[in-house]
Design a protein around this motif. Structure first.
Motif, PDB file in Angstrom:
ATOM      1  N   GLU A   1      28.717   4.447 -25.686  1.00  0.00           N
ATOM      2  CA  GLU A   1      29.100   3.320 -26.543  1.00  0.00           C
ATOM      3  C   GLU A   1      30.616   3.291 -26.708  1.00  0.00           C
ATOM      4  OE1 GLU A   1      27.731   4.107 -30.753  1.00  0.00           O
ATOM      5  OE2 GLU A   1      26.803   5.857 -29.812  1.00  0.00           O
ATOM      6  N   TYR A   2      31.144   2.098 -27.021  1.00  0.00           N
ATOM      7  CA  TYR A   2      32.584   1.932 -27.175  1.00  0.00           C
ATOM      8  C   TYR A   2      32.878   1.027 -28.357  1.00  0.00           C
ATOM      9  CZ  TYR A   2      37.508   1.124 -26.047  1.00  0.00           C
ATOM     10  OH  TYR A   2      38.883   1.068 -26.108  1.00  0.00           O
ATOM     11  N   HIS A   3      33.784   1.513 -29.246  1.00  0.00           N
ATOM     12  CA  HIS A   3      34.140   0.782 -30.464  1.00  0.00           C
ATOM     13  C   HIS A   3      35.635   0.912 -30.728  1.00  0.00           C
ATOM     14  CE1 HIS A   3      29.772   0.910 -31.409  1.00  0.00           C
ATOM     15  NE2 HIS A   3      29.844   2.192 -31.064  1.00  0.00           N
ATOM     16  N   ASP A   4      36.453   0.930 -29.695  1.00  0.00           N
ATOM     17  CA  ASP A   4      37.873   1.256 -29.874  1.00  0.00           C
ATOM     18  C   ASP A   4      38.752   0.096 -29.413  1.00  0.00           C
ATOM     19  OD1 ASP A   4      40.137   2.795 -30.478  1.00  0.00           O
ATOM     20  OD2 ASP A   4      39.394   4.578 -29.470  1.00  0.00           O
ATOM     21  N   GLY A   5      40.043   0.372 -29.251  1.00  0.00           N
ATOM     22  CA  GLY A   5      41.039  -0.642 -28.978  1.00  0.00           C
ATOM     23  C   GLY A   5      40.701  -1.562 -27.817  1.00  0.00           C
ATOM     24  N   GLY A   6      41.027  -2.839 -27.979  1.00  0.00           N
ATOM     25  CA  GLY A   6      40.782  -3.831 -26.951  1.00  0.00           C
ATOM     26  C   GLY A   6      39.443  -4.514 -27.056  1.00  0.00           C
ATOM     27  N   SER A   7      38.474  -3.851 -27.702  1.00  0.00           N
ATOM     28  CA  SER A   7      37.143  -4.437 -27.840  1.00  0.00           C
ATOM     29  C   SER A   7      37.061  -5.242 -29.127  1.00  0.00           C
ATOM     30  CB  SER A   7      36.069  -3.348 -27.835  1.00  0.00           C
ATOM     31  OG  SER A   7      36.165  -2.539 -28.991  1.00  0.00           O
ATOM     32  N   THR A   8      36.342  -6.343 -29.091  1.00  0.00           N
ATOM     33  CA  THR A   8      36.148  -7.153 -30.294  1.00  0.00           C
ATOM     34  C   THR A   8      34.747  -7.004 -30.857  1.00  0.00           C
ATOM     35  OG1 THR A   8      35.409  -9.113 -29.058  1.00  0.00           O
ATOM     36  CG2 THR A   8      37.785  -8.846 -29.392  1.00  0.00           C
ATOM     37  N   THR A   9      33.935  -6.197 -30.196  1.00  0.00           N
ATOM     38  CA  THR A   9      32.562  -5.978 -30.641  1.00  0.00           C
ATOM     39  C   THR A   9      32.061  -4.665 -30.076  1.00  0.00           C
ATOM     40  OG1 THR A   9      30.398  -7.057 -30.864  1.00  0.00           O
ATOM     41  CG2 THR A   9      31.427  -7.107 -28.678  1.00  0.00           C
ATOM     42  N   GLY A  10      30.924  -4.194 -30.585  1.00  0.00           N
ATOM     43  CA  GLY A  10      30.354  -2.938 -30.097  1.00  0.00           C
ATOM     44  C   GLY A  10      29.744  -3.090 -28.720  1.00  0.00           C
ATOM     45  N   THR A  11      29.981  -2.089 -27.872  1.00  0.00           N
ATOM     46  CA  THR A  11      29.437  -2.061 -26.512  1.00  0.00           C
ATOM     47  C   THR A  11      28.538  -0.837 -26.370  1.00  0.00           C
ATOM     48  OG1 THR A  11      31.412  -3.127 -25.627  1.00  0.00           O
ATOM     49  CG2 THR A  11      30.012  -1.963 -24.063  1.00  0.00           C
ATOM     50  N   PHE A  12      27.348  -1.044 -25.812  1.00  0.00           N
ATOM     51  CA  PHE A  12      26.358   0.035 -25.682  1.00  0.00           C
ATOM     52  C   PHE A  12      25.804   0.025 -24.265  1.00  0.00           C
ATOM     53  CE2 PHE A  12      26.511  -1.557 -29.957  1.00  0.00           C
ATOM     54  CZ  PHE A  12      26.431  -0.452 -30.785  1.00  0.00           C
ATOM     55  N   MET A  13      25.890   1.160 -23.577  1.00  0.00           N
ATOM     56  CA  MET A  13      25.351   1.294 -22.230  1.00  0.00           C
ATOM     57  C   MET A  13      24.086   2.138 -22.258  1.00  0.00           C
ATOM     58  SD  MET A  13      26.627   3.486 -18.978  1.00  0.00           S
ATOM     59  CE  MET A  13      25.602   4.850 -19.559  1.00  0.00           C
ATOM     60  N   ILE A  14      23.063   1.673 -21.587  1.00  0.00           N
ATOM     61  CA  ILE A  14      21.827   2.442 -21.403  1.00  0.00           C
ATOM     62  C   ILE A  14      21.626   2.655 -19.910  1.00  0.00           C
ATOM     63  CG2 ILE A  14      19.310   2.360 -21.567  1.00  0.00           C
ATOM     64  CD1 ILE A  14      20.567   2.982 -24.212  1.00  0.00           C
ATOM     65  N   ARG A  15      21.383   3.909 -19.545  1.00  0.00           N
ATOM     66  CA  ARG A  15      21.215   4.282 -18.126  1.00  0.00           C
ATOM     67  C   ARG A  15      19.885   4.986 -17.951  1.00  0.00           C
ATOM     68  NH1 ARG A  15      20.633   4.855 -13.472  1.00  0.00           N
ATOM     69  NH2 ARG A  15      21.986   5.920 -11.976  1.00  0.00           N
ATOM     70  N   TRP A  16      19.070   4.518 -17.009  1.00  0.00           N
ATOM     71  CA  TRP A  16      17.804   5.162 -16.682  1.00  0.00           C
ATOM     72  C   TRP A  16      17.377   4.709 -15.288  1.00  0.00           C
ATOM     73  CZ3 TRP A  16      18.003   0.336 -18.344  1.00  0.00           C
ATOM     74  CH2 TRP A  16      17.014  -0.568 -18.000  1.00  0.00           C
ATOM     75  N   GLN A  17      16.598   5.553 -14.611  1.00  0.00           N
ATOM     76  CA  GLN A  17      16.115   5.233 -13.270  1.00  0.00           C
ATOM     77  C   GLN A  17      17.245   4.648 -12.407  1.00  0.00           C
ATOM     78  OE1 GLN A  17      12.498   2.893 -13.669  1.00  0.00           O
ATOM     79  NE2 GLN A  17      11.530   4.436 -14.951  1.00  0.00           N
ATOM     80  N   ARG A  18      17.031   3.463 -11.829  1.00  0.00           N
ATOM     81  CA  ARG A  18      18.053   2.849 -10.979  1.00  0.00           C
ATOM     82  C   ARG A  18      18.939   1.883 -11.762  1.00  0.00           C
ATOM     83  NH1 ARG A  18      14.078  -0.748  -7.258  1.00  0.00           N
ATOM     84  NH2 ARG A  18      15.988  -1.686  -6.426  1.00  0.00           N
ATOM     85  N   TRP A  19      18.692   1.768 -13.087  1.00  0.00           N
ATOM     86  CA  TRP A  19      19.261   0.665 -13.841  1.00  0.00           C
ATOM     87  C   TRP A  19      20.369   1.082 -14.795  1.00  0.00           C
ATOM     88  CZ3 TRP A  19      17.666  -3.721 -11.840  1.00  0.00           C
ATOM     89  CH2 TRP A  19      16.392  -3.782 -11.244  1.00  0.00           C
ATOM     90  N   LYS A  20      21.289   0.137 -14.994  1.00  0.00           N
ATOM     91  CA  LYS A  20      22.280   0.244 -16.064  1.00  0.00           C
ATOM     92  C   LYS A  20      22.275  -1.073 -16.843  1.00  0.00           C
ATOM     93  CE  LYS A  20      26.422   2.060 -15.613  1.00  0.00           C
ATOM     94  NZ  LYS A  20      27.854   2.240 -15.237  1.00  0.00           N
ATOM     95  N   TYR A  21      22.009  -0.950 -18.150  1.00  0.00           N
ATOM     96  CA  TYR A  21      21.995  -2.097 -19.051  1.00  0.00           C
ATOM     97  C   TYR A  21      23.153  -1.942 -20.022  1.00  0.00           C
ATOM     98  CZ  TYR A  21      20.470  -4.880 -23.118  1.00  0.00           C
ATOM     99  OH  TYR A  21      20.408  -5.751 -24.176  1.00  0.00           O
ATOM    100  N   VAL A  22      23.978  -2.966 -20.172  1.00  0.00           N
ATOM    101  CA  VAL A  22      25.114  -2.917 -21.092  1.00  0.00           C
ATOM    102  C   VAL A  22      24.951  -4.032 -22.119  1.00  0.00           C
ATOM    103  CG1 VAL A  22      27.610  -2.789 -21.334  1.00  0.00           C
ATOM    104  CG2 VAL A  22      26.549  -2.104 -19.170  1.00  0.00           C
ATOM    105  N   HIS A  23      24.891  -3.633 -23.383  1.00  0.00           N
ATOM    106  CA  HIS A  23      24.676  -4.560 -24.488  1.00  0.00           C
ATOM    107  C   HIS A  23      25.980  -4.766 -25.235  1.00  0.00           C
ATOM    108  CE1 HIS A  23      21.900  -6.369 -27.561  1.00  0.00           C
ATOM    109  NE2 HIS A  23      22.950  -6.118 -28.346  1.00  0.00           N
TER     110      HIS A  23
END
Length: 504
Positions: free
Chosen positions: A386-408
Motif C-alpha cells: 500500500e502507498y499513502h505518501d508524497g505525490g499520491s492524492t488517495t490510498g493505493t492498495f496492491m493485491i498479488r496472487w496466482q498470476r494476477w495483480k490487482y491495484v485499488h
C-alpha cells in the motif's frame, strides 16, 4: 565432552540459529544475475542464492522507505502500524521483533540505515551502530500535503547527480561494511545467540558511482526502459498525479537515461561487493554454519520503466523486492514462487532464533521464510502492498496472487494485470475494458481479497485524518512547505554537520 554430546550441541544450536539480515535500499528484484538479468553483475548474491532459496515473488509492504521500515520492525501492514509516510517514522511504541528477541536473551544489533525516528526511542536493539534515522526525527513533511500537493523541485537532483565518483552514501556503505566485519569478528567463539540487522544504502540514489564499478557497464549497451520507445506517460488518473508531482522523467534524455542506468547497475555491483565482504567476515568468524542469512531490499526502483523513476508505484520494478534465504534448515538451489513479503521477516527472526512467540504475534500476517522455503509452492497466498505518501492524492492498495495483480485506488478506477502473459505490465485489463469471464472474475477476486484484509475507504479516511493531525503537530502547511527539503536522507555525518551549523 563425548562426540555424541558434541553432535547434540550442534543440533541444538542449529535449531536455534543466529540470524543475519542484510538489507539494501532501492534494489529492484530483477537486477541480479540469479534472477536472470543479462547485464547486472552480482556474484556474491548469486552465490548466496546458490546455497539457499530464492524467492521470486517477494514484495514490499509499501514502495517507500520509512513506512516499509516500520512494517519490517513490527511485522505488520502499514494500515495497522499507521506509520503511513516519510514523516511518520517508527518510534518504538509498537513492540518490534528486535525488542521481542532482546527481551528473551538474544543479542540484537543494527548496523547502518534504520530510518526510524531516533536512537532515543526503544527500537528494540541492544546496540545501534552507525544508525541513520530520519532528518531531525521528523523526516519528509512535504509529502504530507497530499490534498494540496506542491511541485517537488528537488526531483531535479536525480538526473543532476548522475556520474562517476564517490558520494556520501557510498562512503557510508563502506563504513557500514567495515563496522559489520568488525562486529562479526567479535562474535568468534561466542555462544551467545544473536540477530544482526545490517542495512546498506546502495543502490539508492544519488546515482554517483565509484569509477571501478561504473566502468563495469557501458551506457551505449544499456537496456532501454520498458515503454521507452513510446515515451510512455501514464494514462491512469492517480498515476498521473504521482508522475506530475515527482516528474523525474523530464530531466532525462536518452543519453542521460543510459548513464543513469549504468550508474545504478554499478552501484548494485558495489553493494554486492559489500555483501560479499560481510558474508566473508561471517565465514571467518566461524559462525556461518549456525547463522541463517537473509538478503532483501526495502523496495525497488523503476529506472525509467513506464515513465517512472525511483519508487512510489505498484509496478513490479518498484513494489517487488529481491529476497534470498540461506543457512541451516534452508533448501539449497531452490526457487520459491509463493508470494512473500518483508512483513515475513519478523516471523522468520522468531523462528530462526527459536524464541517463544509473543502473544500478539498470532494476529500478524507474516510467515517464516524458512517455512515457506520448506513447503510446496502456494501461488494462492495473498500479498498486500500500500502507498499513502508524497505525490499520491488517495490510498493505493496492491493485491498479488496466482498470476494476477490487482491495484485499488480509492476514488479512481482499479488496475488489473495478468503477469503471466504481460510481465512488463503494459496491458491494464481495466483500461482496455477486457470483458472476458476470466478477467471479470479476477477483478472481483482481487477486490474480495483486499477487503478481507482491510476496508480501503476506511483506511484512506483514517490515513488522511492522521496526516492532518501530523501537519498540525509540525506547525501547519506552511511549516511543511518550508521544512528542510531533500531528495535523499543525509547520512549520520551529514546530519551532524547540519546540527553543528544550526547551532552556530
Amino acid at each position: 565432552m563425548s562426540d555424541q554430546s558434541n553432535e547434540a550441541d550442534k543440533t541444538q544450536r542449529r535449531e536455534r540459529s543466529n540470524i543475519l539480515i542484510i538489507i539494501s535500499d532501492e534494489h529492484r528484484k530483477d537486477a541480479m544475475g540469479c534472477m536472470g538479468h543479462p547485464i547486472v553483475k552480482t556474484p556474491n548474491l548469486d552465490a548466496l542464492a546458490a546455497r539457499g532459496t530464492l524467492f521470486t515473488n517477494a514484495y514490499t509492504p509499501s514502495p517507500m522507505c520509512v513506512p516499509t521500515r516500520a512494517a519490517i520492525a513490527t511485522g505488520d501492514h502499514v494500515h495497522k502500524t499507521r506509520h503511513w509516510d516519510s514523516a511518520s517514522p517508527y518510534d518504538g511504541r509498537i513492540r518490534s521483533w528486535m525488542r521481542h528477541l532482546r527481551d528473551r536473551g538474544i543479542q540484537t544489533v543494527s548496523i547502518g540505515k534504520l530510518h526510524f525516528r531516533s536512537t532515543k526511542d526503544d527500537n528494540g536493539f541492544s546496540e545501534e551502530i552507525l544508525p541513520m534515522h530520519v532528518v531531525g526525527g521528523v523526516g519528509w513533511p512535504i509529502g504530507l500535503l497530499r490534498e494540496t500537493p506542491q511541485p517537488y523541485d528537488a526531483a531535479a537532483e536525480l538526473a543532476a547527480d548522475v556520474g562517476v565518483g564517490n558520494s556520501a552514501y557510498t562512503d557510508y556503505d563502506r563504513e557500514i561494511t567495515k563496522a559489520a566485519e568488525a562486529w562479526l569478528h567479535k562474535q568468534t567463539g561466542s555462544d551467545q545467540p544473536w540477530a544482526a540487522f545490517v542495512s546498506l544504502v546502495s543502490p539508492h540514489y544519488p546515482l554517483t558511482c565509484p569509477e571501478e564499478y561504473y566502468t563495469m557497464y557501458y551506457p551505449a549497451q544499456i537496456d532501454l526502459p520498458v515503454g521507452y520507445e513510446d515515451r510512455f506517460r501514464p494514462e491512469h488518473t492517480e498515476l498521473r498525479n504521482v508522475a506530475e508531482f515527482f516528474d523525474y522523467e523530464k530531466y532525462f534524455d536518452e543519453q542521460k537515461m543510459r548513464e543513469a542506468k549504468a550508474a545504478y547497475y554499478g552501484l548494485t555491483s558495489f553493494m554486492d561487493d559489500c555483501v560479499g565482504r560481510i558474508l566473508s567476515a561471517l565465514e571467518k568468524s566461524g559462525q556461518a554454519d549456525d547463522t541463517v542469512v537473509v538478503y532483501v531490499s526495502d523496495h525497488g526502483d523503476m529506472m525509467g520503466d513506464q515513465g517512472f523513476w525511483t519508487k512510489q508505484v505498484m509496478y513490479e520494478q518498484s513494489a517487488g523486492v529481491p529476497m534470498i534465504l540461506a543457512g541451516p534448515g534452508v533448501p539449497k538451489r531452490r526457487k520459491v514462487t509463493t508470494g512473500a513479503s518483508l512483513v515475513d521477516l519478523a516471523a522468520t527472526a522468531v523462528d530462526v532464533t527459536g524464541v517463544s512467540h509473543d502473544e500478539t504475534s498470532r494476529d500478524l500476517p507474516g510467515i517464516s521464510l524458512r517455512e515457506l522455503a520448506l513447503e510446496a509452492d502456494n501461488p494462492d497466498r495473498t500479498i498486500l502492498s500500500e502507498y499513502h505518501d508524497g505525490g499520491s492524492t488517495t490510498g493505493t492498495f496492491m493485491i498479488r496472487w496466482q498470476r494476477w495483480k490487482y491495484v485499488h485506488y480509492v476514488g479512481h478506477d482499479p488496475q488489473l494485470f495478468d503477469l503471466t502473459n504481460d510481465p512488463n505490465e503494459l496491458r491494464d485489463l481495466v483500461a482496455l475494458q477486457a470483458d472476458d469471464p476470466q478477467t471479470i472474475a479476477a477483478l472481483a477476486e482481487g477486490e474480495h481479497r483486499l477487503r478481507k484484509i482491510c476496508d480501503p475507504e476506511t483506511v484512506n479516511t483514517l490515513c488522511f485524518a492522521d496526516q492532518k493531525a501530523r501537519i498540525a503537530e509540525l506547525g501547519g502547511k506552511e511549516a511543511c512547505l518550508t521544512a528542510y527539503c531533500f531528495n535523499h536522507t543525509p547520512t549520520p555525518r551529514e546530519q551532524e554537520k547540519m546540527r553543528e551549523a544550526s547551532a552556530l
